[in-house]
Design an enzyme around this catalytic site. Structure first.
Site, mmCIF file in Angstrom:
data_model
loop_
_atom_site.group_PDB
_atom_site.id
_atom_site.type_symbol
_atom_site.label_atom_id
_atom_site.label_comp_id
_atom_site.label_asym_id
_atom_site.label_seq_id
_atom_site.Cartn_x
_atom_site.Cartn_y
_atom_site.Cartn_z
ATOM 1 N N HIS A 1 0.725 -1.151 0.079
ATOM 2 C CA HIS A 1 -0.207 -0.077 -0.098
ATOM 3 C C HIS A 1 0.988 1.361 0.072
ATOM 4 O O HIS A 1 0.368 2.329 -0.199
ATOM 5 C CB HIS A 1 -1.018 0.163 1.385
ATOM 6 C CG HIS A 1 -1.877 -1.123 1.232
ATOM 7 N ND1 HIS A 1 -2.804 -1.359 0.041
ATOM 8 C CD2 HIS A 1 -2.126 -1.901 2.106
ATOM 9 C CE1 HIS A 1 -3.629 -2.100 0.517
ATOM 10 N NE2 HIS A 1 -3.193 -2.742 1.687
ATOM 11 N N HIS B 1 -6.524 -7.188 -0.321
ATOM 12 C CA HIS B 1 -6.507 -5.842 -0.642
ATOM 13 C C HIS B 1 -5.647 -5.538 -1.795
ATOM 14 O O HIS B 1 -4.543 -5.951 -2.040
ATOM 15 C CB HIS B 1 -5.911 -5.086 0.738
ATOM 16 C CG HIS B 1 -6.600 -5.597 1.993
ATOM 17 N ND1 HIS B 1 -5.868 -6.261 2.797
ATOM 18 C CD2 HIS B 1 -7.816 -4.969 2.341
ATOM 19 C CE1 HIS B 1 -6.885 -6.426 3.743
ATOM 20 N NE2 HIS B 1 -7.914 -5.741 3.685
ATOM 21 N N ASP C 1 -4.496 -12.866 3.937
ATOM 22 C CA ASP C 1 -5.893 -12.351 4.384
ATOM 23 C C ASP C 1 -6.912 -12.661 3.594
ATOM 24 O O ASP C 1 -7.914 -12.237 3.921
ATOM 25 C CB ASP C 1 -5.688 -11.059 4.612
ATOM 26 C CG ASP C 1 -5.001 -10.086 3.806
ATOM 27 O OD1 ASP C 1 -4.729 -10.426 2.301
ATOM 28 O OD2 ASP C 1 -4.743 -8.855 4.009
ATOM 29 N N ASP D 1 -2.768 -10.837 -2.085
ATOM 30 C CA ASP D 1 -3.350 -10.068 -0.986
ATOM 31 C C ASP D 1 -4.813 -9.879 -1.003
ATOM 32 O O ASP D 1 -5.172 -9.341 -2.320
ATOM 33 C CB ASP D 1 -2.499 -8.865 -0.329
ATOM 34 C CG ASP D 1 -3.134 -8.294 0.753
ATOM 35 O OD1 ASP D 1 -2.217 -8.650 1.819
ATOM 36 O OD2 ASP D 1 -3.842 -7.786 0.995
HETATM 37 ZN ZN LIG Z 1 -4.050 -6.999 2.894
#
Ligand SMILES: [Zn+2]
Length: 311
Positions: free
Chosen positions: A125, A164, A249, A162
């Site tokens: 991120h 996200h 995740d 991931d």
């Molecule tokens: Zn994540």
């Protein structure tokens, strides 16, 4: 031989601070690997710090200098709430970035066939001049930039599984045709980016592939995304190196997602990428720990991932 990069600093980051991205994540992974027969197949390597110049290929020098100069008594919040630094954090981030560069260089030199970087803080991120989503330096992007600058590769693929979207990685390479960024993520979800309509910019158009996974996606939906989209895209690109943003995740037990991926499936995804890497780039793979917040699910999934890498 598969490398396993570690450092005590990765466990000291956010020590004694209440946060979901906590040191116990790595402790659970280490405990599990120590008891696993695969430990004998791994070469454990203590990460070295990155040169600031390596990080500055991805992040603005004043941002990097700002992180390294932080004076932290107990804890400070770096963005609007979820990215926190404690006294060990700047050095942990420096060594996390260093682990990735060291890993890709050792794989290029033939000293390792593949590697897993068991790092904290995670990276995908982190943007050019912004800490975000528990991330300070974008470890996977820094490794990709090193492969382009030092090994002079022209086709580096990043597969980000991931849950996200890796907004920082996408942004870093959106206009770069030398990096194919493939992300599969729950959408819509944090951080809000990752629309399938975003395929890159300028020269980089066609080199970003965002795959939206429904909230109820499990192994079957993930397998279908691989066979229909990810593997064909990798075969078209013919990568010289494959990096993985390995967040765990998407797991069914993870508190930060709704998806239903099993621990064993992280091994299956790894095998699919490994077969592709064998076809195109002598099996060169380096993966980076990103998310994964249920301790048992995380440790079990990392073991499955490593089993597939070493077999
Ligand atoms: Zn994540």
């Amino acid at each position: 031989m598969t490398g396993f990069f570690y450092h005590d600093l990765f466990i000291k980051h956010l020590e004694n601070y209440n946060h979901v991205e906590r040191p116990q994540r790595l402790e659970a992974i280490h405990r599990r690997i120590k008891k696993s027969p695969i430990r004998k197949e791994l070469k454990f390597i203590e990460a070295e710090p990155a040169d600031l110049a390596w990080i500055e290929r991805v992040h603005e020098p004043d941002y990097v200098a700002g992180i390294m100069a932080l004076k932290i008594d107990s804890a400070i919040v770096l963005d609007w709430g979820d990215t926190v630094a404690t006294p060990a954090t700047p050095q942990a981030a420096l060594h996390a970035a260093g682990a990735g560069v060291q890993a890709v260089r050792m794989v290029m030199a033939g000293e390792l066939t593949s590697a897993f970087c068991a790092v904290r803080p995670p990276g995908h991120h982190a943007e050019n001049r912004r800490a975000m989503g528990f991330c300070l330096f974008n470890n996977v992007a820094i490794a990709a930039a090193d492969l382009i600058a030092e090994a002079e590769l022209t086709r580096v693929a990043i597969v980000d599984w991931d849950i996200h979207h890796g907004n920082g990685t996408e942004r870093t390479f959106a206009d770069n045709k030398h990096v194919l960024y493939i992300s599969m993520h729950q959408y819509p979800h944090y951080p809000g980016t990752g629309d399938a309509a975003m395929t890159g910019k300028g020269e980089g158009t066609g080199y970003t592939l965002n795959i939206s996974m429904g909230a109820d996606a499990g192994d079957d939906a993930y397998r279908q995304a691989f066979t229909e989209h990810i593997l064909p895209a990798l075969d078209d690109f013919k990568p010289e190196f494959i990096l993985i943003s390995a967040g765990f995740d998407a797991h069914a037990d993870d508190p930060l997602s709704d998806t239903e991926v099993s621990s064993a499936f992280f091994g299956e995804m790894t095998r699919m990428i490994k077969e592709t890497a064998a076809r195109h780039c002598h099996g060169r793979i380096v993966s980076f720990l990103e998310g994964g917040y249920d301790l048992d699910a995380l440790a079990e999934s990392v073991e499955e991932h490593l089993k597939a890498l070493v077999e």
